[in-house]
Scaffold this motif. Structure first.
Motif, PDB file in Angstrom:
ATOM      1  N   SER A 325      30.362 -28.180  13.658  1.00 30.77           N
ATOM      2  CA  SER A 325      31.751 -27.592  13.155  1.00 30.77           C
ATOM      3  C   SER A 325      32.946 -27.749  13.937  1.00 30.77           C
ATOM      4  O   SER A 325      34.073 -27.948  13.396  1.00 30.77           O
ATOM      5  N   MET A 326      32.589 -27.933  15.318  1.00 26.80           N
ATOM      6  CA  MET A 326      33.889 -28.038  16.068  1.00 26.80           C
ATOM      7  C   MET A 326      34.128 -29.443  16.318  1.00 26.80           C
ATOM      8  O   MET A 326      35.283 -29.640  16.764  1.00 26.80           O
ATOM      9  N   GLY A 327      33.303 -30.327  16.410  1.00 27.51           N
ATOM     10  CA  GLY A 327      33.233 -31.680  16.587  1.00 27.51           C
ATOM     11  C   GLY A 327      33.516 -31.917  18.137  1.00 27.51           C
ATOM     12  O   GLY A 327      33.243 -30.898  18.916  1.00 27.51           O
ATOM     13  N   GLY A 328      33.545 -33.205  18.377  1.00 30.44           N
ATOM     14  CA  GLY A 328      33.807 -33.413  19.862  1.00 30.44           C
ATOM     15  C   GLY A 328      32.564 -33.318  20.818  1.00 30.44           C
ATOM     16  O   GLY A 328      32.874 -33.533  22.040  1.00 30.44           O
ATOM     17  N   SER A 329      31.334 -32.880  20.317  1.00 32.37           N
ATOM     18  CA  SER A 329      30.472 -32.644  21.359  1.00 32.37           C
ATOM     19  C   SER A 329      29.409 -34.069  21.028  1.00 32.37           C
ATOM     20  O   SER A 329      29.244 -34.288  19.661  1.00 32.37           O
ATOM     21  N   LYS A 330      28.629 -34.475  21.911  1.00 32.35           N
ATOM     22  CA  LYS A 330      27.878 -35.582  21.677  1.00 32.35           C
ATOM     23  C   LYS A 330      26.709 -34.940  20.720  1.00 32.35           C
ATOM     24  O   LYS A 330      25.826 -34.264  21.523  1.00 32.35           O
ATOM     25  N   GLN A 331      26.437 -35.378  19.665  1.00 32.78           N
ATOM     26  CA  GLN A 331      25.478 -34.789  18.809  1.00 32.78           C
ATOM     27  C   GLN A 331      24.044 -35.844  19.019  1.00 32.78           C
ATOM     28  O   GLN A 331      24.337 -36.898  19.010  1.00 32.78           O
ATOM     29  N   PRO A 332      22.897 -35.235  19.307  1.00 34.74           N
ATOM     30  CA  PRO A 332      21.706 -35.950  19.330  1.00 34.74           C
ATOM     31  C   PRO A 332      21.653 -36.694  17.885  1.00 34.74           C
ATOM     32  O   PRO A 332      21.752 -35.974  16.773  1.00 34.74           O
ATOM     33  N   VAL A 333      20.832 -37.701  17.841  1.00 32.82           N
ATOM     34  CA  VAL A 333      20.547 -38.328  16.728  1.00 32.82           C
ATOM     35  C   VAL A 333      19.206 -38.205  16.174  1.00 32.82           C
ATOM     36  O   VAL A 333      18.079 -38.562  17.004  1.00 32.82           O
ATOM     37  N   PRO A 334      18.855 -37.307  15.290  1.00 34.92           N
ATOM     38  CA  PRO A 334      17.524 -37.029  15.023  1.00 34.92           C
ATOM     39  C   PRO A 334      16.671 -38.228  14.331  1.00 34.92           C
ATOM     40  O   PRO A 334      17.450 -38.972  13.792  1.00 34.92           O
ATOM     41  N   ALA A 335      15.291 -37.929  14.527  1.00 35.13           N
ATOM     42  CA  ALA A 335      14.617 -39.059  13.984  1.00 35.13           C
ATOM     43  C   ALA A 335      14.783 -38.977  12.335  1.00 35.13           C
ATOM     44  O   ALA A 335      14.828 -37.742  11.990  1.00 35.13           O
ATOM     45  N   SER A 336      14.541 -39.888  11.726  1.00 34.83           N
ATOM     46  CA  SER A 336      14.576 -39.736  10.205  1.00 34.83           C
ATOM     47  C   SER A 336      13.296 -39.049   9.546  1.00 34.83           C
ATOM     48  O   SER A 336      12.430 -39.358  10.246  1.00 34.83           O
ATOM     49  N   LEU A 337      13.685 -38.509   8.578  1.00 38.54           N
ATOM     50  CA  LEU A 337      12.620 -37.895   7.817  1.00 38.54           C
ATOM     51  C   LEU A 337      11.887 -38.701   7.016  1.00 38.54           C
ATOM     52  O   LEU A 337      12.419 -39.693   6.410  1.00 38.54           O
ATOM     53  N   PRO A 338      10.718 -38.465   6.912  1.00 33.66           N
ATOM     54  CA  PRO A 338       9.603 -39.617   6.266  1.00 33.66           C
ATOM     55  C   PRO A 338      10.146 -39.599   4.535  1.00 33.66           C
ATOM     56  O   PRO A 338      10.406 -38.436   4.039  1.00 33.66           O
ATOM     57  N   ASP A 339      10.221 -40.571   3.863  1.00 31.80           N
ATOM     58  CA  ASP A 339      10.414 -40.656   2.603  1.00 31.80           C
ATOM     59  C   ASP A 339       9.277 -40.557   1.622  1.00 31.80           C
ATOM     60  O   ASP A 339       8.896 -41.142   0.954  1.00 31.80           O
ATOM     61  N   ILE A 340       8.646 -39.134   1.930  1.00 32.43           N
ATOM     62  CA  ILE A 340       7.383 -38.776   0.868  1.00 32.43           C
ATOM     63  C   ILE A 340       7.833 -37.346   0.563  1.00 32.43           C
ATOM     64  O   ILE A 340       8.408 -36.629   1.510  1.00 32.43           O
ATOM     65  N   SER A 341       7.323 -36.887  -0.425  1.00 32.91           N
ATOM     66  CA  SER A 341       7.657 -35.586  -0.859  1.00 32.91           C
ATOM     67  C   SER A 341       6.707 -34.412  -0.035  1.00 32.91           C
ATOM     68  O   SER A 341       5.427 -34.817  -0.179  1.00 32.91           O
ATOM     69  N   ILE A 342       7.031 -33.426   0.445  1.00 34.00           N
ATOM     70  CA  ILE A 342       6.353 -32.465   1.251  1.00 34.00           C
ATOM     71  C   ILE A 342       6.022 -31.192   0.239  1.00 34.00           C
ATOM     72  O   ILE A 342       7.251 -30.585   0.104  1.00 34.00           O
ATOM     73  N   PRO A 343       4.936 -30.985  -0.109  1.00 34.15           N
ATOM     74  CA  PRO A 343       4.534 -29.903  -0.770  1.00 34.15           C
ATOM     75  C   PRO A 343       5.199 -28.627   0.150  1.00 34.15           C
ATOM     76  O   PRO A 343       4.791 -28.397   1.347  1.00 34.15           O
TER      77      PRO A 343
END
Lengths: 608, 199
Positions: A325-343
């Motif tokens: 919301s405030m910007g200006g902070s170094k945001q961690p880059v999350p690992a990507s979510l797998p491309d499968i549907s999770i029940p």
């Protein structure tokens, strides 16, 4: 346990709730009352561990607060505990005890639930402080929770006012390090004092007390300016953040090097201190979950501030939300979510839950089921779909009554109100009386599982036991209903589907209100009937794959594609795709599935 | 910056798997090591067979009790499918510990959806550090099928710089006397499974 009185260690890991109880114990609280409600429940439960403190479950929050007022008027230190929506129930005495003052000390604990983890709404109870003119403290972690409740008691005595202590789910349920202290020995200030001008709130006295409230708020405003828990941290002249409670931790995590004004007291606000802080920084933010409560007051001081234009109104924050919301902070880059549907994995009624049989029947009766708050609310979901509304504690009977009156003939035999045993005691009794008095055409079901299950098995007046485990009078629902004038009263066992259905149909066909008590202990309840039950299994040779048993939504029952041992046989379908299966480790043998199975394929584990 | 020193552990699974006690134990070991620690989870409705997560963060100074997305060092998933739900909390170089236990969610039981296939393969395609544990088998070996959570703590301990004697001390204090022996054994079996694997 290392947090029990007497055995004090230097450093203990405690939840916010445990720390509140610890702090109150340390400063000599004498009376505690509350009604269970997530995230507040463990506060009262923890008090039960302190031998010298009297603590009790109240039937509802209004009774809890009134009891607390009485204890405080007698000179004691008293605290009452409730979740955010509980304060709505207690609001009537709340607004007027602000006028009378407390004589002794009264601290009202409100546990709010941003993100609605376990609630029907996410109201921001800081508004109650301003509305009822009652000061409010807001701790940000467990150690502050322990310290702040002590300050709250002292303030209550110093200013002759009730004091709010507000937590949120993350403060109540997070654990952090606490430094317990030995309990104080206090002088006995208990006495009966008659002072009608102060305590009899008829208009002539209340008008006078109304003036006193304004004088007290002015004194509290002065106090706020020098209050040690309103803290300025000047690290940076560019950007400053005004915040309180858990939001402070999230902001510090995301932006450790900015300047902070951390408010330990969120009502009344320290106007001079806020103006001074604003003058020290070029850009000013207010970081607060839910309503723009601080922001609007800061804006009213004529200060330019950034708040809800960048921060969300809804849901709880975390450091990531604030950084984004405030910007200006170094945001961690999350690992990507797998491309499968999770029940999804929604909460579900337990295996053997007594509510299942009742709501299986109700879901198939073509009636509107006006619901209430408890585990049984979960039966609104597929596949049971046996509950059709839920507003607040105790609403079911009143809503069913209004619905049946509005529908008239069209509603005859079609409106049911369901309510749990604890919820009925909380706020269903008066509406049951109303349904008799005003000749309602509804069927009311008390889902009596003998405990307050949803919040974790708390005692209530119909269990026959108190918070501390002592035996007491046990409320008899039949006798009560009979005294209120209910003529049709039936008791059913929801493990018996056939009689549950029969009784339900019979009562729906009768005029006037009927009460059905669906009685069977919660499967998790410590005092439940200790009958020996045998788990079930499915005989794959006789299962025709009709999926009727799956309609119970019982966790041990699953569907196995192509799981047949015999492709042909008596009753087998030509295009049968699979069979049902029961996990014997989870099954407790309630036999509901056996009762719905039309081919006799569900049998006891040991049966041939 | 201070927060760089903070270790973020996320535990995920299903109500009833002993996640809250496991995260309590981890937090107390961190505290006994002289570190600041915060942990957070949500009680209430989640107990009824729903998802449960617990965040544990420790270091010199910890502010937030919950980690932000992309900042978790180690995910310990007590249930296989639940691993997938929290991938976005992980640092790309983070470690994923997966228990082989499968607990079907309602939609799978009803035959509406399938339990995802090859979860380990999917996770391994994103993360290089993945450890798969059959905690059920090891718990049985330790003498109590309910000790899966302590098995997983043993596994986790192999990747943390928290001293073994402190783990043992906290485990001794965390269980009723008659369960202490089994849980100590479970901790050792879990830890040993990783020491063997890395040899």
């Amino acid at each position: 346990m290392n947090n029990i009185g007497g055995c004090v260690r230097m450093k203990v890991l405690m939840s916010g709730n445990e720390a509140i109880a610890r702090g109150a114990y340390e400063c000599g609280v004498r009376f505690v009352a509350g009604y269970p409600g997530t995230p507040s429940t463990e506060i009262v439960e923890t008090f039960a561990q302190y031998q010298d403190v009297y603590a009790e479950w109240s039937p509802n929050e209004k009774v809890a607060l009134e009891s607390g007022i009485g204890a405080a008027l007698a000179g004691a230190r008293a605290t009452v505990v409730m979740k955010h929506v509980g304060v709505n129930v207690a609001a009537d005495p709340l607004f007027t005890v602000s006028y009378t003052g407390t004589n002794g000390a009264l601290v009202i604990i409100t546990a709010d639930d941003p993100s609605l983890h376990s609630s029907q709404n996410e109201q921001d109870n800081r508004n109650y402080a301003k509305f009822a003119k009652i000061p409010m403290l807001e701790p940000s972690d467990s150690e502050e929770a322990r310290r702040y409740i002590k300050i709250a008691f002292e303030m209550s005595e110093m200013f002759d006012t009730p004091v709010f202590l507000r937590t949120t789910t993350r403060v109540s349920h997070s654990k952090s390090i606490v430094y317990p202290e030995a309990p104080l020995s206090r002088e006995d200030a208990l006495r009966l004092e008659v002072n009608p001008g102060k305590y009899v709130m008829v208009p002539i006295n209340a008008r006078h007390r109304r003036e006193e409230v304004e004088k007290r708020i002015q004194r509290l405003k002065d106090f706020a300016e020098t209050f040690s828990e309103n803290k300025m941290e000047l690290n940076n002249t560019e950007t400053g953040i005004i915040t309180s409670g858990m939001s402070y931790n999230y902001a510090k995590d995301a932006f450790p090097d900015l300047s902070y004004l951390k408010l330990g007291m969120v009502y009344p606000l320290p106007v001079k201190m806020i103006k001074k802080f604003a003058s020290e920084v070029r850009k000013l933010y207010v970081v607060e979950e839910l309503d723009p409560y601080i922001e609007e007051q800061v804006m009213a001081m004529g200060i330019k501030v950034i708040g809800k234009e960048v921060f969300p109104y809804t849901g709880e924050f975390d450091p990531g939300v604030i950084a984004a919301s405030m910007g200006g902070s170094k945001q961690p880059v999350p690992a990507s979510l797998p491309d499968i549907s999770i029940p999804p994995r929604p909460p579900n009624l337990c295996p053997g839950c007594p509510h299942r049989g009742l709501f299986y029947v109700l879901g198939k009766l073509n009636v509107f089921v006006s619901g209430d708050i408890g585990c049984y609310t979960l039966s609104y979901m597929k596949p049971l779909e046996g509950l059709h509304s839920c507003i607040c504690m105790g609403a079911s009977i009143g809503m069913a009554h209004g619905m049946s009156k509005a529908l008239g003939e069209k509603g005859r035999g079609r409106v049911v109100g369901v309510i749990g045993d604890s919820t009925f005691i909380h706020s269903g009794i008066t509406s049951l009386l109303n349904s008799v008095y005003n000749k309602s055409d509804i069927v009311i079901v008390i889902c009596d599982n003998r405990t307050t299950a949803m919040t974790g098995m708390q005692e209530h007046p119909a269990t026959g036991f108190t918070l501390s485990g002592e035996r007491t009078k046990e409320l008899d629902f039949s006798a009560l209903a009979s005294a209120l004038g209910v003529e049709n009263i039936r008791i059913i066992d929801p493990y018996d589907l056939k009689s549950t259905r029969t009784v339900m149909k019979e009562e729906l066909s009768k005029p006037g209100p009927s009460l059905i008590i669906s009685r069977r202990s919660c499967v998790l309840f410590k005092r439940r009937e200790k009958e020996l039950r045998v788990p079930m299994r499915v005989n794959p040779e006789t299962c025709i794959g009709c999926k009727l048993c799956l309609g119970l939504g019982c966790p041990p029952i699953s569907w196995v594609k192509d799981g047949m041992t015999a492709k042909k046989g008596k009753g087998k379908r030509k295009k049968q795709e699979g069979v049902a299966k029961i996990d014997q480790e989870l099954c407790i043998g309630c036999t509901l599935c056996q009762q719905v199975c039309k081919t006799g394929a569900i049998i006891e584990v040991n049966a041939e | 910056m201070m927060k760089k020193n903070v270790k973020n552990i996320l535990m995920s699974g299903v109500g009833g798997q002993g996640i809250l006690r496991a995260s309590d134990i981890l937090s107390m070991v961190a505290m006994e090591s002289g570190l600041d620690v915060k942990k957070s989870e949500v009680h209430g409705m989640a107990q009824r067979g729903g998802c449960v997560t617990s965040h544990v963060r420790y270091g010199q100074k910890v502010y937030s009790p919950i980690a932000r997305k992309g900042d978790v060092d180690i995910l310990v998933s007590f249930e296989k499918l639940e691993t997938l739900r929290y991938m976005d909390y992980m640092k790309p170089e983070g470690l994923v510990i997966i228990n082989e236990r499968e607990i079907c969610p309602p939609s799978v039981n009803l035959g509406i959806s399938d339990y995802p296939h090859d979860i380990v393969g999917t996770v391994s395609s994103i993360f290089s550090a993945v450890k798969v544990v059959d905690a059920g088998r090891l718990a049985k070996e330790a003498g109590d099928v309910r000790a899966e959570n302590t098995i997983l703590l043993g596994v986790l301990s192999a990747y943390l710089r928290l001293e073994v004697p402190l783990w043992l001390k906290v485990i001794c204090e965390s269980f009723p006397p008659k369960f202490v022996e089994t849980n100590l054994e479970a901790f050792h079996l879990g830890r040993a499974s990783q020491e063997q694997a890395s040899q």
